[in-house]
Design an enzyme around this catalytic site. Structure first.
Site, short mmCIF file in Angstrom:
data_model
loop_
_atom_site.label_atom_id
_atom_site.label_comp_id
_atom_site.label_asym_id
_atom_site.label_seq_id
_atom_site.Cartn_x
_atom_site.Cartn_y
_atom_site.Cartn_z
N ARG A 89 0.85 -1.21 0.00
CA ARG A 89 0.00 0.00 0.00
C ARG A 89 0.88 1.25 0.00
O ARG A 89 1.76 1.40 0.83
CB ARG A 89 -0.93 -0.02 1.23
CG ARG A 89 -1.64 1.30 1.55
CD ARG A 89 -2.80 1.54 0.62
NE ARG A 89 -3.46 2.81 0.91
CZ ARG A 89 -4.48 2.96 1.76
NH1 ARG A 89 -4.95 1.92 2.41
NH2 ARG A 89 -5.02 4.14 1.96
N ARG A 98 -5.28 2.11 -4.70
CA ARG A 98 -4.45 1.39 -3.74
C ARG A 98 -4.49 -0.12 -4.00
O ARG A 98 -5.50 -0.65 -4.48
CB ARG A 98 -4.86 1.72 -2.31
CG ARG A 98 -6.19 1.23 -1.81
CD ARG A 98 -7.40 2.15 -2.00
NE ARG A 98 -7.21 3.57 -1.92
CZ ARG A 98 -7.61 4.33 -0.91
NH1 ARG A 98 -8.21 3.79 0.13
NH2 ARG A 98 -7.45 5.62 -0.94
N ASP A 101 -6.80 -1.91 0.86
CA ASP A 101 -7.33 -0.94 1.82
C ASP A 101 -8.11 -1.71 2.87
O ASP A 101 -9.02 -2.48 2.54
CB ASP A 101 -8.24 0.06 1.09
CG ASP A 101 -8.75 1.16 2.01
OD1 ASP A 101 -8.04 1.49 2.98
OD2 ASP A 101 -9.86 1.68 1.77
N ASP A 103 -10.35 -1.21 6.36
CA ASP A 103 -11.04 -0.25 7.23
C ASP A 103 -11.76 -1.02 8.34
O ASP A 103 -12.47 -2.00 8.06
CB ASP A 103 -12.06 0.56 6.45
CG ASP A 103 -11.43 1.60 5.56
OD1 ASP A 103 -10.52 2.30 6.03
OD2 ASP A 103 -11.83 1.71 4.38
N LYS A 182 -46.92 14.52 5.25
CA LYS A 182 -45.63 15.03 4.80
C LYS A 182 -45.31 16.40 5.39
O LYS A 182 -44.20 16.63 5.89
CB LYS A 182 -45.61 15.13 3.27
CG LYS A 182 -45.84 13.83 2.53
CD LYS A 182 -45.70 13.99 1.03
CE LYS A 182 -46.73 14.94 0.44
NZ LYS A 182 -48.11 14.44 0.60
N THR A 183 -46.26 17.32 5.33
CA THR A 183 -45.99 18.68 5.81
C THR A 183 -45.77 18.69 7.32
O THR A 183 -44.86 19.37 7.82
CB THR A 183 -47.15 19.61 5.43
OG1 THR A 183 -47.30 19.61 4.00
CG2 THR A 183 -46.88 21.03 5.90
N TYR A 212 -59.85 19.76 -8.87
CA TYR A 212 -60.41 18.72 -8.01
C TYR A 212 -61.94 18.68 -8.13
O TYR A 212 -62.56 17.63 -7.90
CB TYR A 212 -60.02 18.97 -6.54
CG TYR A 212 -58.64 18.48 -6.19
CD1 TYR A 212 -58.09 17.36 -6.81
CD2 TYR A 212 -57.87 19.13 -5.23
CE1 TYR A 212 -56.83 16.91 -6.47
CE2 TYR A 212 -56.61 18.69 -4.89
CZ TYR A 212 -56.08 17.58 -5.52
OH TYR A 212 -54.84 17.14 -5.19
N GLU A 309 -59.82 19.82 -1.38
CA GLU A 309 -59.53 18.39 -1.38
C GLU A 309 -60.80 17.53 -1.38
O GLU A 309 -60.73 16.31 -1.28
CB GLU A 309 -58.66 18.02 -0.18
CG GLU A 309 -57.25 18.61 -0.24
CD GLU A 309 -56.41 18.26 0.97
OE1 GLU A 309 -55.17 18.37 0.89
OE2 GLU A 309 -56.99 17.90 2.02
#
Length: 369
Positions: A89, A98, A101, A103, A182-183, A212, A309
């Site tokens: 390495r 390399r 590697d 980790d 969602k909101t 709608y 809606e």
């Protein structure tokens, strides 16, 4: 290892993109197993991946090794460095090619943060090539920080590999059908994260109530209004690089609603406008797919009693739910956290704070000074 010694299960990522890559991975595994006080207990299947750094680098081969050891985390790390050195390495710039590697991904359930070593590995939850190996070795193992199984973390990536960058807006997008919450969730997350909230321009769209109500001739006007509003809100040149923002929609919903609500002639008129602005829209770095049964969403819609809606019915919600399922089944743009709104209470500040803390690991943050 000495008989009866207390050992820890650790996981090590193996990667190579120079030389005989498969031989280098095999040699690293052998050297781990041959090391004093380390026993190799498993190695995952090899996975070939494109480099996350410079595009002109060779492709990588990756695997994950499971070991038992009574070495300390620091001593194990030093042993891994010595194996890298023994296999040639050469340490260059970050992301450089390399021969090998190694980790340290996990060391039992320990949390380690030193100048030389961070465990769990700070980006393992963003790498499918790592999580695939982890799932093969122990898919039900829980990440000690995120408190999610390797299987769930892998599912969020859908086979993709991701990096965090300060050079792009850190946009979090909440997706789902009308009435799912969602909101409410976006507002709670923005407060918990201390960031801006981007709200869809429902209340200012002058055409939507009439659409709608059955005015299909105004569907194109309504969709173009949303398109221009969303494009302005999500303009990647206007959102600050590195800054977190939470939106209560994902821009990709444009095509869901355009396809469902426009006639073929209207859709043909709409597409040039869509294509003209889509490239300028910032892509989210994290999506949340908030889902619930269409009847439950319809009940919320009825409860909030918004006049525009009133024309939404169950078949329409079911069709949109199928479209969202298809969208996220093939989603590869960023990680996706899937939330069941029937179980997750978007109005519970404690639950939202926990989710926000988890999200911090999916957005770029400035290094601590």
């Amino acid at each position: 290892m000495k008989a009866g010694s207390q050992t820890t299960t650790a996981y090590v990522a193996l990667g190579a993109n120079l030389g005989d890559r498969k031989a280098n991975i095999a040699a690293a595994a052998r050297l781990l197993d041959a090391s004093e006080r380390i026993t190799l207990t498993g190695v995952s299947t090899l996975v070939e991946t494109e480099p996350l750094g410079p595009a002109d680098e060779p492709e990588y081969i990756n695997a994950v090794a499971c070991i038992e050891t009574d070495l300390s985390p620091q001593a194990l790390f030093e042993k891994m460095v010595s194996i890298e050195d023994a296999l040639g390495r050469v340490r260059g710039e970050r992301w450089s090619a390399r021969t090998i590697d190694l980790d340290l991904l996990l060391y039992g359930g320990e949390l380690i943060s030193t100048p030389a070593l961070t465990v769990p590995h700070s980006r393992m939850h963003l790498r499918s090539f790592v999580l695939k190996g982890m799932c093969e070795l122990n898919g039900e193992l829980m990440h000690p920080v995120l408190k999610r199984s390797m299987n769930e973390l892998a599912a969020r990536l859908n086979g993709g590999d991701f990096s965090l960058s300060p050079d792009r807006p850190q946009l979090i997008s909440i997706a789902g059908i009308i009435g799912v919450g969602k909101t409410t969730l976006a507002q709670g997350l923005a407060q918990a994260l201390g960031c801006a909230m981007i709200a869809e321009a429902y209340d200012t769209n002058p055409y939507m109530p009439q659409v709608y109500a059955g005015r299909k001739d105004l569907a194109l006007d309504s969709q173009l209004y949303f398109l221009n509003s969303r494009a302005e809100q999500l303009d990647k040149d206007k959102l600050a690089p590195g800054a977190v923002a939470v939106g209560d929609y994902v821009f990709d919903k444009e095509m869901i609603y355009a396809t469902r609500t426009l006639s073929p002639e209207q859709l043909a008129s709409y597409m040039p406008a869509h294509d003209a602005v889509a490239a300028a829209v910032a892509e989210c770095v994290l999506a949340v797919y908030l889902h619930d049964s269409p009847p439950a969403c319809l009940a919320r819609i009825d409860l909030r009693n918004r006049p525009y809606e009133k024309g939404i019915d169950l078949p329409a919600l079911e069709a949109f739910a199928q479209d969202y399922d298809r969208l996220f089944a093939g989603w590869r743009k960023c990680p996706v956290i899937r939330l069941d709104a029937g179980r997750f209470n978007c109005t519970d500040a404690a639950q939202v704070r926990i989710l926000a803390d988890e999200m911090r690991h999916y957005v770029w943050k400035s290094p601590e000074k």
